[in-house]
Design a protein around this motif. Sequence first.
Motif, PDB file in Angstrom:
ATOM      1  N   GLY A   1       0.816  -1.206   0.000  1.00  0.00           N
ATOM      2  CA  GLY A   1       0.000   0.000   0.000  1.00  0.00           C
ATOM      3  C   GLY A   1       0.849   1.256   0.000  1.00  0.00           C
ATOM      4  O   GLY A   1       2.030   1.237   0.339  1.00  0.00           O
ATOM      5  N   VAL A   2       0.215   2.358  -0.389  1.00  0.00           N
ATOM      6  CA  VAL A   2       0.896   3.642  -0.330  1.00  0.00           C
ATOM      7  C   VAL A   2       0.949   4.086   1.118  1.00  0.00           C
ATOM      8  O   VAL A   2      -0.077   4.164   1.782  1.00  0.00           O
ATOM      9  N   VAL A   3       2.141   4.306   1.604  1.00  0.00           N
ATOM     10  CA  VAL A   3       2.301   4.823   2.952  1.00  0.00           C
ATOM     11  C   VAL A   3       3.225   6.027   2.833  1.00  0.00           C
ATOM     12  O   VAL A   3       4.276   5.942   2.205  1.00  0.00           O
ATOM     13  N   ARG A   4       2.815   7.147   3.395  1.00  0.00           N
ATOM     14  CA  ARG A   4       3.695   8.322   3.363  1.00  0.00           C
ATOM     15  C   ARG A   4       5.015   7.986   4.047  1.00  0.00           C
ATOM     16  O   ARG A   4       5.046   7.210   4.995  1.00  0.00           O
ATOM     17  N   ARG A   5       6.081   8.636   3.589  1.00  0.00           N
ATOM     18  CA  ARG A   5       7.396   8.223   4.088  1.00  0.00           C
ATOM     19  C   ARG A   5       7.650   8.697   5.510  1.00  0.00           C
ATOM     20  O   ARG A   5       7.386   9.844   5.870  1.00  0.00           O
ATOM     21  N   LYS A   6       8.226   7.782   6.288  1.00  0.00           N
ATOM     22  CA  LYS A   6       8.598   8.101   7.662  1.00  0.00           C
ATOM     23  C   LYS A   6       9.719   9.126   7.719  1.00  0.00           C
ATOM     24  O   LYS A   6       9.849   9.872   8.678  1.00  0.00           O
ATOM     25  N   GLU A   7      10.565   9.145   6.667  1.00  0.00           N
ATOM     26  CA  GLU A   7      11.719  10.034   6.726  1.00  0.00           C
ATOM     27  C   GLU A   7      11.377  11.490   6.400  1.00  0.00           C
ATOM     28  O   GLU A   7      12.145  12.395   6.663  1.00  0.00           O
ATOM     29  N   ASP A   8      10.190  11.718   5.824  1.00  0.00           N
ATOM     30  CA  ASP A   8       9.919  13.045   5.275  1.00  0.00           C
ATOM     31  C   ASP A   8       9.722  14.181   6.276  1.00  0.00           C
ATOM     32  O   ASP A   8      10.204  15.291   6.022  1.00  0.00           O
ATOM     33  N   PRO A   9       9.024  13.961   7.401  1.00  0.00           N
ATOM     34  CA  PRO A   9       8.822  15.107   8.304  1.00  0.00           C
ATOM     35  C   PRO A   9      10.131  15.790   8.693  1.00  0.00           C
ATOM     36  O   PRO A   9      10.196  17.020   8.799  1.00  0.00           O
ATOM     37  N   SER A  10      11.173  15.012   8.853  1.00  0.00           N
ATOM     38  CA  SER A  10      12.464  15.611   9.175  1.00  0.00           C
ATOM     39  C   SER A  10      13.026  16.382   7.971  1.00  0.00           C
ATOM     40  O   SER A  10      13.459  17.531   8.084  1.00  0.00           O
ATOM     41  N   LEU A  11      12.978  15.743   6.821  1.00  0.00           N
ATOM     42  CA  LEU A  11      13.634  16.339   5.648  1.00  0.00           C
ATOM     43  C   LEU A  11      12.925  17.603   5.165  1.00  0.00           C
ATOM     44  O   LEU A  11      13.572  18.546   4.707  1.00  0.00           O
ATOM     45  N   ILE A  12      11.601  17.640   5.245  1.00  0.00           N
ATOM     46  CA  ILE A  12      10.892  18.814   4.736  1.00  0.00           C
ATOM     47  C   ILE A  12      10.969  19.999   5.697  1.00  0.00           C
ATOM     48  O   ILE A  12      10.568  21.100   5.349  1.00  0.00           O
ATOM     49  N   GLN A  13      11.486  19.763   6.899  1.00  0.00           N
ATOM     50  CA  GLN A  13      11.624  20.882   7.841  1.00  0.00           C
ATOM     51  C   GLN A  13      13.077  21.305   8.014  1.00  0.00           C
ATOM     52  O   GLN A  13      13.417  22.046   8.931  1.00  0.00           O
ATOM     53  N   GLY A  14      13.939  20.775   7.143  1.00  0.00           N
ATOM     54  CA  GLY A  14      15.344  21.157   7.237  1.00  0.00           C
ATOM     55  C   GLY A  14      16.053  20.533   8.420  1.00  0.00           C
ATOM     56  O   GLY A  14      17.072  21.035   8.884  1.00  0.00           O
TER      57      GLY A  14
ATOM     58  N   GLU B   1      13.458   3.491   5.252  1.00  0.00           N
ATOM     59  CA  GLU B   1      12.830   3.523   6.584  1.00  0.00           C
ATOM     60  C   GLU B   1      11.351   3.172   6.488  1.00  0.00           C
ATOM     61  O   GLU B   1      10.802   2.509   7.377  1.00  0.00           O
ATOM     62  N   THR B   2      10.738   3.595   5.422  1.00  0.00           N
ATOM     63  CA  THR B   2       9.307   3.353   5.255  1.00  0.00           C
ATOM     64  C   THR B   2       9.042   1.930   4.781  1.00  0.00           C
ATOM     65  O   THR B   2       8.221   1.207   5.349  1.00  0.00           O
ATOM     66  N   THR B   3       9.750   1.528   3.756  1.00  0.00           N
ATOM     67  CA  THR B   3       9.502   0.207   3.174  1.00  0.00           C
ATOM     68  C   THR B   3       9.800  -0.892   4.190  1.00  0.00           C
ATOM     69  O   THR B   3       9.042  -1.857   4.322  1.00  0.00           O
ATOM     70  N   TRP B   4      10.893  -0.765   4.919  1.00  0.00           N
ATOM     71  CA  TRP B   4      11.252  -1.796   5.901  1.00  0.00           C
ATOM     72  C   TRP B   4      10.247  -1.825   7.043  1.00  0.00           C
ATOM     73  O   TRP B   4       9.890  -2.875   7.546  1.00  0.00           O
ATOM     74  N   ALA B   5       9.793  -0.638   7.444  1.00  0.00           N
ATOM     75  CA  ALA B   5       8.774  -0.597   8.502  1.00  0.00           C
ATOM     76  C   ALA B   5       7.498  -1.279   8.016  1.00  0.00           C
ATOM     77  O   ALA B   5       6.800  -1.934   8.802  1.00  0.00           O
ATOM     78  N   GLN B   6       7.192  -1.154   6.737  1.00  0.00           N
ATOM     79  CA  GLN B   6       6.000  -1.830   6.201  1.00  0.00           C
ATOM     80  C   GLN B   6       6.146  -3.349   6.305  1.00  0.00           C
ATOM     81  O   GLN B   6       5.199  -4.048   6.666  1.00  0.00           O
ATOM     82  N   ILE B   7       7.329  -3.845   5.979  1.00  0.00           N
ATOM     83  CA  ILE B   7       7.546  -5.297   6.053  1.00  0.00           C
ATOM     84  C   ILE B   7       7.335  -5.789   7.486  1.00  0.00           C
ATOM     85  O   ILE B   7       6.648  -6.782   7.733  1.00  0.00           O
ATOM     86  N   VAL B   8       7.927  -5.054   8.432  1.00  0.00           N
ATOM     87  CA  VAL B   8       7.867  -5.498   9.825  1.00  0.00           C
ATOM     88  C   VAL B   8       6.469  -5.301  10.392  1.00  0.00           C
ATOM     89  O   VAL B   8       5.943  -6.166  11.095  1.00  0.00           O
ATOM     90  N   SER B   9       5.845  -4.201  10.057  1.00  0.00           N
ATOM     91  CA  SER B   9       4.493  -3.936  10.538  1.00  0.00           C
ATOM     92  C   SER B   9       3.535  -5.001  10.030  1.00  0.00           C
ATOM     93  O   SER B   9       2.666  -5.471  10.758  1.00  0.00           O
ATOM     94  N   ASP B  10       3.734  -5.378   8.780  1.00  0.00           N
ATOM     95  CA  ASP B  10       2.880  -6.400   8.197  1.00  0.00           C
ATOM     96  C   ASP B  10       3.029  -7.727   8.932  1.00  0.00           C
ATOM     97  O   ASP B  10       2.050  -8.434   9.173  1.00  0.00           O
TER      98      ASP B  10
END
Lengths: 171, 791
Positions: free
Chosen positions: B9-22, B515-524
Amino acid sequence: MEGRILEVRISVNGVDHQSDVEPRTLLVHYLRENLSLTGTHVGCETGYCGACTVIVDGRAVKSCTMFAVQADGASIQTVEGVADGDELHPVQEGFWECHGLQCGFCTPGMIMSSIALLEENNDPSEAEIRHGIEGNLCRCTGYHNIVRSVQYAGAKMRGESPQGASQEVSS
Amino acid sequence: MSTTSVMGGVVRRKEDPSLIQGKGTYVDDIKRHRELATAFVRSPFAAAAINSVDASAALALEGVHAVYTIDDVRHLGLNPAQVAVGTLRPFLADGVVHHVGEAVAMVVADDPYIAKDAADLVFVDYEPKDAVVDLKEAYADTVQVHDGISNTLLTWAGNAWWEGVIDLPDPSPGIQEAKERDDTVVVSLEMVNQRLIPTAIEPRAVLADWNSGYDSVELWSSSQIPHAVAGAIGMTFGIPSNKVRVVAPEVGGGFGLKLNVYPDEILCCYASRALGRPVRWTETRREASVASIQGRGWIGTSTITGTRDGKILGYELDAICDMGAYTHNFTVAIPLLGLFVAPGQYDIPTSYALHCVVTNKPTTDAYRGAGRPEAAYYLERIIDAFAREIGMDPADVRKANYWKPDQFPVTTQIGLTMDTGDYATNLDSLLERVGYEDLKAKRDAARAEGRLLGIGLSTYVEVCGFGPSALAGLGFSWAGYGLPTAFNGSGVVRVQPDGTCTVTIGTGPSGQGHETTWAQIVSDGLGIVMDNIEVQHGDSLDSPVGVGTFGSRSLAVDGTATYEATTRVKEKAAIIAGHLLEAAPEDVQFQDGGAHVAGSPDRSVAWAQIAESAYQPHTLPEGVEGGLESSVVFSPPNATWPFGSHLALVEVDPETGDVDLLEYWATDDCGNVINPMIVDGQVHGGIAQGVAQALFEEAIYDDVGNLLTSSLADYPLPAAENLPMFNLDRTVTPTDVNPLGVKGIGEAGTIGSAQTIVNAVVDAVSHLGVKHIDMPLRPKRVWQAIEDARK
Ligand code: FES
Ligand code: FES
C-alpha cells in the motif's frame, strides 16, 4: 586572509541577529555556520543548483550568490521557519503527501522556491510550476512528484482539499 | 501474506517530516569541536611527471596545520577497496599524475578558507606528457597511459569470464554462417554511449575523528557503502572492525557515485590521527566532476543478423569501454554487468568483445544502471534499425524473439539463470495502454503535414539483487575489504521492552525510502503500527554485516533478511502471547498493535504486554529465554531479473533540431511491490536520468584531457521545464529467488529510457535518411544529422 570584520543585523525566521562576519562570508555559510541553520544546503556554490534557496525580503534568492553583508538589514526566511509551530506549511505538506522528495537534499531549496511561486500565484498551471522552479535542480525525482506537490499545496492554499499520492500511483 | 493493510500500500514516508523541515542531518551538517578543514592540491594536467612539491609557503600561512604528500602516506600502502586489475590509484599522486583533478597534496587548516588559500600556495613542478584522451587512440596503444603497460586491461569476450568454470558453446561460428546466407539481412551501427558525471546534488563530504585513547576512529561519510569503507579503514590502519565506526547519515543522492572507498576518506582518518583533531573535507562541485567517479564512456558497434520475417539469428557487440586512469571499486566489472544482459530479453545467439581501456581521464565506475544501460542501448538501438531495414514494426520484431514464459528459468548463453519473466504480456500491456496503433496514425498524419513526430520503443531486462554467493568467487564480493566475501544482506528486528520495534539493516537509503519500506515489512508481519517502528541504517557498527545500497539490491537482499527476522520474532512472540492468552501459539494472530486468539478478537493482548513479559524471564513459559529479537543474514540463491517496456513520443523541430519530449510511458515489472508510491518515484527519477543522457548530458574533454563540463553551467542536468509527466504502469511477475517475490527497481528507469528517446528521435527523422545520431541529442547535432542526410 586579513579580513575586516563587519557587523550585520539580519532577521532570520523572525529572530533578530547581530553578528560579526568577514566580508567574504557567503549568506549560505552565515546561515549554516553562524546560526547553525543547516536546513539550507550547499550543492554547487555557484548559483546553479538552487539547494541554497531562501526567501530574502519576500523574494526567493540563492544564498550562495550573496554575501552575508549584502543581507544587512534584511528579513530572511529559511526552511526551518516556514512551519507554523507543529503545523506544516502547505508546501511542506504537499511534498510529504505527494512524495515530492527522495534524498531530500534539494528539498529545502525546492520548498522555498515553491513558496515564493505560490505566494505570487496560488493557481499556477503545470508549465508555470515547471518554469517557477527551473532554478532548482533535483537529481532524484524527475520533478513529476514535485510538480504534483506544488499543485497540492496550491489547492490547499486556495482552501480546497487536495488528494495526495495514494490517488496518483500506478496500479 | 498480508494481515494488515500496509504491505503493497501507499504509505507516506517516515523520513519526510524531518527532511521537509530542514532537520535532516547530512555529513556537512555535523560539527565536532576543534575540527579542522581540508583542501586538496589537484593536477591541472591530464598526464605529467611531478618533479617536486614545495609546500613551504603554504605551511608558513597562519592556521595551516599540515600539508601531506605521498611521502607521508606511502607507508599506508594502496587503498584495499579497489579491484585488483590494472593500475590502482595511490592515496596521493606518486611522482606522476594521470588525469586532471588527481590529488597531489592535502592541506589541513583551521577553516576551509585558509585551507583553500594554502592549497593555492603549494608549488608543484609538473612536466607535462602526452595525454591519451580518445578511446580509439587509447585502444591502438600508441601512447600508453601507464608506462610499459598496455592500455587494454582486459577484454570480456565470448565466454572468457566463465572459462574453466563452465563449458559453454561459442556462438560466433553460427553467427558467421547466418551472415553468409542469402536470405539474411545484416544491420550494423557504430554508436557512442557517452561519458556522464553522476552529479548527486549533495557533494561528497567526509568527517573523521580519531580517538587516540581507544585507538578507534569514527568517520561520517556521504557513502552508499559505510561497511566497506570501515573494512578498508581497518585494513589500512591495522585496527579491528569493532574499532571503526563509519556512519552514512542522510545521503543526498548516490547513483553509484558514492559506491567507492575514496582516498579522501582514508586520508582524513590519517590526518585526524596525526593531528589529534577531527578533520573534515567537503567536495566542491568541480571536484565532484573531476575527482570522484564518472560513468559510461563506450564506443562500440552492434550488429544484427536476421531474416526478413524478423527472426534474429545473431547479435554481435564489439565495444571499447573507457576505464579512465585508474581502476577503482567495480571499474572493470561494469562492462561485465553489461555483458550479463547483452542479449536482453531475447533468445538470440550473442557474441561480444568488451575491451576495457585506460585513458587519462577520471576513473569510471558504477553510475545508475552500471553497464546495463549501455548494453540495453546497443541492443535496443540496433533492433530498431533492423526492424526499419526489414520494414517490420519494432514491437513485432521484439516479440518474435522474446523468451517465452514457459521457458523460465532461462539459462543464458553465459550460464546465468534468469528467474522469471513474461515479456510479451508486459509489452502488450504497454502498447494497449498507449493506444499504439492510434499513436502511429497520429504520427503519420503529422508527418504528412511536415511535422516530425517520432515514436520510440525499448524493452529491457536487467540483472540485480546482488548477489548470489555462488558468484562471490568470481569477484562479486567485498573479499578485499576484510568483510565476509559474499554480497549477503542482514536484518535485525528487535521488539523493545515497551512494545515498539527497532529494525537495523545493512543497507541504507540515499533517497529510496528504506525507513518506510522496511517498517512496512515489519508492521505487516508483527502487527506493530508503523509509527512504533524505527529503522536504523548506515552505521557500520550497528548491523552485523552490510554490503550497501547499489545494483537495486537493498530490498531483495536486506529486505528479505528483515522479513525472515520478522518471522522469527513473530514465532517467539506467538509463544509468549499464547502463554498470556492461555491459547496455543498456532492460534495467535498479530494485528493492530497486539495479538489475539484467532476467531476471538476480544481475547487479545497489546504489544506492550507481550514485550514486557519477554523481558521478564520469570513470567515466560518453561524453556523460553528472555528477550525478543532476531538477527538474520540472507544469502540470495540467485540474482533477480526485472524487466519492462518504455515508449516515448517526441517532436523534432526541422528548423532548429530541437527535440520536444511530448509523452513518456513505461510499464515496468519489478515483481511484488511493497510501496507503489516509492516504486513509482524510483522509476520517475530513473527515467529522468536516462532522458538526461539521451538529450542533455555529456562529459566533454578537450584533446589534452581537460574536462570542459566541470560546472553545472556546462553540464546541463535537466530542469523541471525539460521533462514531462511520466505515465507509469506495472505488470507483476514475482521472483522465486526470495520469499517477498521482489526484484528491485532503482535502476530500471535509467536502463529502459535513453534508447527509447533516441529511437523516437531517429523515428521522427528516418524518412529523411537519418539512420543514427549519437547522444546527447542536442539541437545542433540533430539539425546537422538532418542536413547531412538531405545532402
Ligand atoms: S549552492 Fe547555491 S545554487 Fe547551488
Ligand atoms: S530529492 Fe534528491 S536531489 Fe531532489
